[in-house]
Enzyme design. Structure first.
Site, PDB file in Angstrom:
ATOM      1  N   THR A  13       0.839  -1.190   0.000  1.00 18.89           N
ATOM      2  CA  THR A  13       0.000   0.000   0.000  1.00 18.89           C
ATOM      3  C   THR A  13       0.882   1.252   0.000  1.00 18.89           C
ATOM      4  OG1 THR A  13      -1.748  -1.143   1.193  1.00 18.89           O
ATOM      5  CG2 THR A  13      -1.720   1.263   1.367  1.00 18.89           C
ATOM      6  N   ASP A  20      -8.516  -1.370   5.072  1.00 22.98           N
ATOM      7  CA  ASP A  20      -8.564  -0.074   5.768  1.00 22.98           C
ATOM      8  C   ASP A  20      -8.281   1.122   4.861  1.00 22.98           C
ATOM      9  OD1 ASP A  20      -5.863  -1.089   5.592  1.00 22.98           O
ATOM     10  OD2 ASP A  20      -5.256   0.587   6.877  1.00 22.98           O
ATOM     11  N   THR A  64      -0.518   1.721   6.534  1.00 25.46           N
ATOM     12  CA  THR A  64      -0.292   0.550   5.687  1.00 25.46           C
ATOM     13  C   THR A  64      -0.083  -0.668   6.579  1.00 25.46           C
ATOM     14  OG1 THR A  64       1.162  -0.488   4.065  1.00 25.46           O
ATOM     15  CG2 THR A  64       2.183   1.085   5.584  1.00 25.46           C
ATOM     16  N   GLY A 107      -4.953  -4.651   7.224  1.00 29.01           N
ATOM     17  CA  GLY A 107      -6.079  -3.722   7.251  1.00 29.01           C
ATOM     18  C   GLY A 107      -7.139  -3.994   8.290  1.00 29.01           C
TER      19      GLY A 107
END
Lengths: 333, 333
Positions: free
Chosen positions: B198, B229, B249, B252
């Protein structure tokens, strides 16, 4: 002498109970907040709504009284409202732009911060049960759309055709709004009855575990796969045994941006303020200033119910060990 | 006499500048956290990653230096990472269970708490731009799946075939994991390179407005329309000028349950603790205890960058008025 001993024993038992008992069993629910004013609600419909709220509260409280956990109490209470066409959750859900129903739900358990949510389901009869299934039997917290429906089906939850959620009342609403090509938060554009219809419940069980859940049909005429606050942990739903449990209803976009459910619990935990005060600041000050309509119900860790909204009314009620079942509709301030 | 006047004038100017200047321009970014250890990364790949992180930071900082706002700085920085196959965002996104790509992104502006997010898009070339479009030109905060793609297309954003996001590298990963029939957070099941991928950025502009954004391809082999997330305001992204901006990151599900981004900002605001301390408690204590791997980057309202992670490494870096561009990969503690 004997009487002194008895008195002493009674006293010790009494104090012992007091010390053992730091919280009471309690459940608080809502059936949506909005511009709910007397002249828009017939006596018949008002009676129907109050009866259904009472049924929901008592169903949830019965679970707690039997020694059940607060997650099951929340499910029992919300199922009653999902299965009633009176509320914008389960059957009676509003229509999307495409004339279908897409439902959202979330649930959270305050003992270990476990949570589950589904967004945009079309076939799960009771979306809150799907959220619980995600919480208990999936490595994930949030599932969406077809995937969430498939997950629920694979886990043996009852599924229905999308038209199971149809009601003439919501269809008329959708038609009226669709002509204006407007998006509506459930019913706020309708003259007949202005409430939003999201439902939710917060319960605390004998172990002091607080659970919170929220279920909704979303916005009338919603498009673009819009996701509101109800399936968002931290926005529409939050529970933490250290602070409180909260379920929200209202203009979801504001509740997401202000992380309303988590913010209220964070104020209780970090500012050591009461749940009542924290909810008042967030709902009646912060959200009101921003133009965000809605409200919340919640329980603190002692099991004290709180019901706060900045709209004309909110379908709501509670039962605790200290109080009989109470239900309200209008702003009683 | 004249020298005294000059001294006074200089003194007044100096104090004036001090008072006017309560924050510095700054940007901080991440390209994913995980078990990133030297022996899993060739010198060549390490050099490529550091060069791309530097390019991203400088692209974002250039916007701030030209007097642009922090939202555009975040977009510029994240676009560089989305357009690179090195990270799990945009091109180079991981594969779902069905062998497709579903991307998520969110952005928030701390001056007015406006926010936008997209979940499960398949055709927007740069998902973070779609999130910005939702924030600026939609009544909603969060759009999903086809609806979000359609919204982006209607608003003139560049769309691509889903296979635009393909890379051999991610395909091999997916094949390897698919055989084990396991779900992976990007790469944590792979022996070759363990990072999650991410990406995110937080920037503060000349007006002191903090913006935060996050973009991801999600989990390798994800199914059931899982939402992590990254598109959740309060979990993966939050920004509030009164406290801080955060982009997260990692795993999640933990970041949603702990409302990580909002919780860090709430601690800064309500407990009056530093961003560094707040992030340390949440990432290195709360999340670590719960078994949640990952990290965050953030800026406080003075523009001080913070980069905290509980994994072996996190692709990260920053530039401020006081500091040249710095990039890091491994845990330098």
């Amino acid at each position: 002498m004997k009487s002194i001993l008895i008195t002493l024993t009674l006293l010790i038992t009494f104090v012992g109970n007091l010390m053992a008992k730091e919280h009471q069993l309690a459940i608080v629910i809502h059936g949506g907040a909005g511009t709910i004013v007397k002249q828009n609600l017939s006596d018949e419909k008002e009676a129907l709504i109050k009866a259904k709220l009472t049924e929901s509260i008592n169903a949830g409280y019965a679970v707690l009284q039997k020694g059940g956990d607060s997650t099951d109490a929340v499910i029992a209470a919300i199922n009653v409202l999902e299965n009633s066409p009176l509320f914008n959750a389960g059957v009676g859900a509003v229509y999307t732009k495409d004339g279908k129903h897409e439902l959202d739900a979330s649930i959270m358990r305050g003992s270990d911060l476990q949570a589950g949510a589904v967004a945009g389901v079309s076939h799960v009869k009771n979306p809150i049960n799907a959220a619980k299934e995600v919480m208990l039997h999936s490595p994930h917290v949030m599932l969406s759309n077809r995937g969430a429906d498939n997950f629920a089906k694979q886990h043996g939850l009852k599924t229905v055709d999308n038209n199971y959620f149809d009601t003439d009342y919501r269809y008329q609403q959708w038609q009226a709004i669709n002509h204006k090509n407007k998006v509506s938060l459930s019913e706020d554009l309708l003259k007949t009855d202005y409430k939003f219809g999201t439902v939710g419940a917060v319960a605390i069980d004998k172990n002091g575990t607080i659970s919170a859940g929220t279920s909704t049909g979303g916005m009338t005429n919603k498009a673009f796969g819009r996701i509101g606050d109800s399936p968002i942990i931290g926005a529409g739903t939050y529970a933490d045994n250290r602070s409180c449990g909260v379920s929200a209803t209202g203009h979801g976009e504001f509740f997401i941006r202000y992380a309303v459910a988590h913010d209220i619990c964070a104020r209780v935990l970090y500012k050591q303020q009461s749940l009542q005060h924290s909810a008042d600041v967030v709902i009646n000050h912060n959200l009101k200033q921003a133009g965000g309509d809605g409200g919340i119900v919640g329980l603190d860790k002692q099991g004290n119910p709180v019901m706060v909204f900045n709209t004309a009314g909110m379908y709501r009620g509670y039962k605790t060990e200290k109080s009989e079942t109470k239900v309200y509709i209008y702003n009683t301030k």
